[in-house]
Design an enzyme around this catalytic site. Structure first.
Site, PDB file in Angstrom:
ATOM      1  N   GLU A 156       0.782  -1.238   0.000  1.00 10.56           N
ATOM      2  CA  GLU A 156       0.000   0.000   0.000  1.00 10.56           C
ATOM      3  C   GLU A 156       0.816   1.292   0.000  1.00 10.56           C
ATOM      4  OE1 GLU A 156      -2.628  -0.500   3.362  1.00 10.56           O
ATOM      5  OE2 GLU A 156      -3.694  -2.150   2.406  1.00 10.56           O
ATOM      6  N   GLU A 175      -5.994 -10.909  -1.399  1.00 13.11           N
ATOM      7  CA  GLU A 175      -6.832 -10.752  -0.195  1.00 13.11           C
ATOM      8  C   GLU A 175      -8.304 -10.718  -0.582  1.00 13.11           C
ATOM      9  OE1 GLU A 175      -5.469  -7.441   2.223  1.00 13.11           O
ATOM     10  OE2 GLU A 175      -3.392  -7.756   1.653  1.00 13.11           O
TER      11      GLU A 175
HETATM   12  C1  GLA Z   1      -4.893  -4.674   4.208  1.00 11.01           C
HETATM   13  C2  GLA Z   1      -3.654  -5.477   4.553  1.00 11.01           C
HETATM   14  C3  GLA Z   1      -4.017  -6.774   5.171  1.00 11.01           C
HETATM   15  C4  GLA Z   1      -5.075  -6.604   6.220  1.00 11.01           C
HETATM   16  C5  GLA Z   1      -6.261  -5.969   5.625  1.00 11.01           C
HETATM   17  C6  GLA Z   1      -7.321  -5.942   6.674  1.00 11.01           C
HETATM   18  O1  GLA Z   1      -5.497  -5.144   3.074  1.00 11.01           O
HETATM   19  O2  GLA Z   1      -2.833  -5.725   3.454  1.00 11.01           O
HETATM   20  O3  GLA Z   1      -2.895  -7.299   5.782  1.00 11.01           O
HETATM   21  O4  GLA Z   1      -4.607  -5.841   7.285  1.00 11.01           O
HETATM   22  O5  GLA Z   1      -5.876  -4.686   5.202  1.00 11.01           O
HETATM   23  O6  GLA Z   1      -7.488  -7.182   7.303  1.00 11.01           O
END
Ligand code: GLA
Length: 360
Positions: free
Chosen positions: A158, A265
């Site tokens: 990020e 994710e």
């Molecule tokens: C972001 C992070 C993850 C996690 C999510 C929330 O996407 O990359 O590691 O913390 O937020 O669970």
């Protein structure tokens, strides 16, 4: 004669019935099996996931693991030189024992990182040199411990700003080191394990304007010969976005840099995406209506159609959380608003979305 014929026919029918029953039994497939010719199917886990009955459920359905929190900078090195290996070792051991892959997550992030990284004993910012040294030591120590067991790492998480007018997000990393902390993190990870695949990971990575900014960063890294192998699309999506076109465009654009794509994710929220935490509104319902279930199933269907179409580029798809029983989205961005983002319901039963994903 008639009776004989009837008998023969019914015997034949019975044989067909038995064979097809047997056929089904032999083919009893779980989520990961449907995708064995496409990509690995992963899931984010915590310590509780490794105990029964969830452990067996995970072994059946997935063949790749990502630690949900246990390898983040804060949890794994809460104080300088103090490494909390217990939880992450357990996850890696579980994966190795059960023949699963592991994606490491995440070596450098502006969240969930100990404040100690950035300050000296008096609480003043450390120098660029010292912060780089701490970052290098952190990355080397963590990557080394799991060398040969973790095949892919989210190296930087990020780094792109939420404001479309900026490229790199301001953080302690940029304040003290500068934007090149990103390059350094990749170089350190590569030094530590030249065989690991190194990923840049981000959210909203298919939103049209953000695709361009992530692309700019990735292209810079590639042009400078920084060791990066792939891009992680977090995939915190919803029934509202992304569209098929947006997703395909993003995949093509990143793949044009020669990068592998992991969906790192994945969850499909039934609510619109929001960044800031807020309280639940009194007029807000968290009922999981048949319409929402249908919309979600359609969305999942489309996502996996796209993933299959780009199977030469998309090499892993990882779900964030195991079933609807527990999701981080029950707490974020609205505390206590139930979400139902996965393929399995709160009892671990496949939902309509599951069947859309596997029936192809
Ligand atoms: C972001 C992070 C993850 C996690 C999510 C929330 O996407 O990359 O590691 O913390 O937020 O669970």
């Amino acid at each position: 004669m008639k009776t004989l014929m009837l008998k023969t026919v019914s015997a034949a029918l019975l044989t067909v019935a038995i064979t097809s029953c047997k056929g089904n039994a032999q083919e009893a497939k779980e989520l990961k099996d449907y995708y064995k010719d496409y990509f690995s199917i992963g899931v984010a886990v915590n310590q509780k996931s490794l105990t029964e009955p969830e452990a067996s459920f995970i072994k059946k359905n997935f063949n790749s693991l990502t630690p949900e929190n246990d390898m983040k900078m804060g949890p794994i090195q809460p104080k300088e030189g103090v490494f909390n290996w217990g939880p992450s070792d357990k996850i890696v051991d579980f994966a190795v024992k059960n023949n699963m892959k592991v994606r490491g997550h995440a070596l450098c992030w502006h969240e969930q990182v100990g404040d100690w990284f950035f300050v000296d004993k008096e609480g003043n910012n450390v120098s660029r040199e010292l912060l780089l040294q701490r970052l290098r030591t952190h990355i080397h120590t963590v990557v080394n411990r799991y060398k040969g067991k973790i095949y892919a790492w989210d190296v930087v998480n990020e780094a792109i700003d939420d404001n479309p007018n900026n490229l790199i997000r301001s953080s302690k990393w940029t304040e003290i080191i500068g934007d090149d902390y990103i390059e350094k993190a990749f170089e350190y990870a590569h030094e530590a394990d030249p065989n690991a695949k190194l990923f840049y990971n981000d959210y909203n990575s298919e939103r049209p304007e953000k695709v361009e900014r992530i692309y700019t960063l990735l292209k810079r890294l590639k042009d400078k010969n920084i060791p990066i192998n792939g891009v992680g699309l977090q995939g915190h999506w919803s029934i509202f976005e992304p569209s098929r076109n947006e997703l395909e465009y993003a995949i093509q654009k990143y793949a044009s840099l020669g990068l592998e794509i992991h969906v790192t994710e994945l969850d499909v929220s039934i609510y619109k995406w929001e960044k800031e935490k807020r309280a639940k509104r009194s007029d807000e319902s968290d009922e999981y209506t048949p319409e929402l279930q249908k919309a979600q199933a359609n969305q999942y269907k489309m996502f996996f159609e796209v993933f299959r179409k780009y199977k030469n580029n998309v090499t892993n798809v990882t779900f964030w959380n195991v079933t609807d029983k527990y999701s981080w989205l029950d707490h974020y961005p609205v505390e206590g608003r139930k979400n139902h983002p996965s393929l399995f319901d709160t009892n671990g039963k496949p939902k309509a979305a599951f069947w859309e994903v596997v029936n192809f």
